[in-house]
Enzyme design. Structure first.
Site, PDB file in Angstrom:
ATOM      1  N   ASP A 116      -4.030  -8.811   3.232  1.00 29.66           N
ATOM      2  CA  ASP A 116      -2.868  -8.158   3.834  1.00 29.66           C
ATOM      3  C   ASP A 116      -2.362  -9.013   5.004  1.00 29.66           C
ATOM      4  O   ASP A 116      -3.144  -9.379   5.892  1.00 29.66           O
ATOM      5  CB  ASP A 116      -3.336  -6.775   4.335  1.00 29.66           C
ATOM      6  CG  ASP A 116      -2.202  -5.862   4.717  1.00 29.66           C
ATOM      7  OD1 ASP A 116      -1.074  -6.077   4.236  1.00 29.66           O
ATOM      8  OD2 ASP A 116      -2.442  -4.908   5.494  1.00 29.66           O
ATOM      9  N   HIS A 257       5.643  -1.806   3.064  1.00 31.76           N
ATOM     10  CA  HIS A 257       4.591  -1.749   4.101  1.00 31.76           C
ATOM     11  C   HIS A 257       4.924  -0.588   5.037  1.00 31.76           C
ATOM     12  O   HIS A 257       5.997   0.005   4.959  1.00 31.76           O
ATOM     13  CB  HIS A 257       4.581  -3.051   4.913  1.00 31.76           C
ATOM     14  CG  HIS A 257       3.908  -4.173   4.210  1.00 31.76           C
ATOM     15  ND1 HIS A 257       2.737  -4.714   4.661  1.00 31.76           N
ATOM     16  CD2 HIS A 257       4.236  -4.847   3.075  1.00 31.76           C
ATOM     17  CE1 HIS A 257       2.366  -5.687   3.834  1.00 31.76           C
ATOM     18  NE2 HIS A 257       3.259  -5.792   2.861  1.00 31.76           N
ATOM     19  N   SER A 260       2.814   4.914   6.089  1.00 25.55           N
ATOM     20  CA  SER A 260       2.054   6.123   6.446  1.00 25.55           C
ATOM     21  C   SER A 260       3.018   7.222   6.866  1.00 25.55           C
ATOM     22  O   SER A 260       4.092   6.944   7.416  1.00 25.55           O
ATOM     23  CB  SER A 260       1.074   5.819   7.581  1.00 25.55           C
ATOM     24  OG  SER A 260      -0.095   5.235   7.059  1.00 25.55           O
ATOM     25  N   SER A 303      -2.606   3.580   8.403  1.00 24.21           N
ATOM     26  CA  SER A 303      -2.660   4.469   9.575  1.00 24.21           C
ATOM     27  C   SER A 303      -3.043   5.907   9.214  1.00 24.21           C
ATOM     28  O   SER A 303      -3.811   6.550   9.940  1.00 24.21           O
ATOM     29  CB  SER A 303      -1.321   4.468  10.310  1.00 24.21           C
ATOM     30  OG  SER A 303      -1.058   3.179  10.809  1.00 24.21           O
TER      31      SER A 303
END
Ligand code: G3H
Ligand code: 13P
Ligand code: ZN
Length: 355
Positions: A116, A257, A260, A303
């Site tokens: 990542d 990306h 969350s 997260s």
């Protein structure tokens, strides 16, 4: 002593480099897969593959349990921070262990081991040589032409391997914090750049910036509205950019990306049990579900998992101050993480039943 370039195409060999023993390994020997076929199926099937970060055993167990129980393929993500924290040799064997663990649980799901936010050719190469089946080269902080040159270099190496390692690139900048790098502002992806970028780099997938952001405080309160109860409502994602990208790159895998959702109930548990998360806000799940039905075929979540584990641990500590056996609080944290990821696979990503 350097590596003989013609040996780069071989793997499963031990080399002595600068007096260190380096084991080059193919991801195939670890039982892993690259992301090529998974993305193809995800785009035609209208769902996204979960990309969950891990740094330790409990996180990895929770991810594998959740994905086996929901029969979902999974991308295990390792950041450079995770690599420093857990040690790359440990990570390699943990990923290999995860493949065996899934089988033992009764359903051998496809597992990708992915770097990542790789920020250099050397880091990507190291991971590839160490058994990763996929890497991200994040050149998004560089000027456009430098991003292309760096990404192209990684793609050339990854694709020259006989086992073909897949590469994710990034165009546009997400706000928020990634390891030591923090970006104050979002720079949305310019759709007019994507064809040129993909053609000149040869990447297998592209992360774009449409308003998601890393971390648990994705927006400033001034960018949000509030419900009468005071809950922050973030600005909507820029689906217009996503649609334009899809028009220009039909059928090409897109990555989100910073996806969350920062569940209000988890933030509440954390804050009620001694935490201090102020103005935490994420991406609403209905918007992610909509994105997963489009060309977005990989959704990164870290997260939310951190919040689920922290909420469970804080609660355990508050309710059982006498406990000092790590299994007593890491166990419930692992269970909470598993339940969260099962729900994500079923309700948000649509990846359940696709393995
Ligand atoms: O995008 C960043 C991921 O959440 C990884 O975070 O760099 O703190 O390991 P980290
Ligand atoms: P979150 O911080 O929103 O979980 O994003 C994680 C991520 O993008 C990892 O690359
Ligand atoms: Zn990210």
């Amino acid at each position: 002593m350097g590596l003989d370039p013609c040996m780069l195409h071989l793997y499963s060999k031990t080399y002595i480099i600068h007096s260190k023993e380096i084991n080059m390994v193919s991801y195939k020997e670890l039982g892993l897969v690259n992301s090529k076929d998974l993305f193809k199926k995800a785009i035609t099937g209208g769902y996204a593959i979960p990309a969950y970060n891990f740094n330790n055993m409990e996180q990895l167990q929770a991810i594998i349990q959740a994905c086996v129980e929901t029969k979902s393929p999974v991308i295990l993500q390792v950041s450079s921070g995770a690599r420093k924290y857990a040690n790359q040799t440990m990570l390699r064997y943990m990923a290999q262990g995860a493949v065996q663990y899934a089988k033992e649980l009764g359903y051998p799901i496809p597992i990708v081991l992915h770097l990542d936010h790789g920020d250099s050719f050397e880091l990507c190469k190291d991971c590839i040589d160490f058994g990763f089946s996929s890497v991200m080269i994040d050149g998004s902080a560089h000027p456009y032409e430098e991003n292309i040159a760096l990404t192209r270099k990684v793609v050339e190496y990854a694709h020259s391997r006989p086992d073909y390692v897949t590469v994710e690139g990034e165009l546009g900048v997400l706000a928020g914090i990634e390891d030591a790098v923090s970006h104050e502002e979002t720079h949305y992806t310019k759709p007019e750049d994507v064809e040129d970028f993909v053609k000149r780099t040869g990447v297998d997938s592209l992360a774009i910036s449409i308003g998601t952001s890393h971390g648990a405080t994705k927006f400033k309160p001034s960018q949000c509205t509030r419900t009468p109860e005071g809950i922050l409502i973030p600005p909507p994602l820029r689906f217009d950019i996503l649609e334009e990208v899809e028009k220009r790159l039909p059928g090409f895998p897109i990555v989100l990306h910073g996806a969350s959702s920062v569940p209000v109930e988890l933030v509440k548990i954390i804050n009620e049990n001694g935490g201090a998360l102020k103005d935490a806000v994420g991406i609403p799940e209905d918007q992610l579900r909509k994105a997963a039905k489009s060309a977005v075929c990989k959704i990164n979540i870290d997260s939310d998992g951190r919040l689920a584990m922290t909420a469970a641990i804080r609660k355990e500590f508050k309710e059982h101050p006498e406990v000092f056996d790590p299994r007593k609080y890491l166990g419930p944290a692992r269970d909470a993480l598993k339940e969260l990821y099962k729900r994500k696979n079923i309700e948000v990503l649509g990846s359940a039943g696709k393995a």
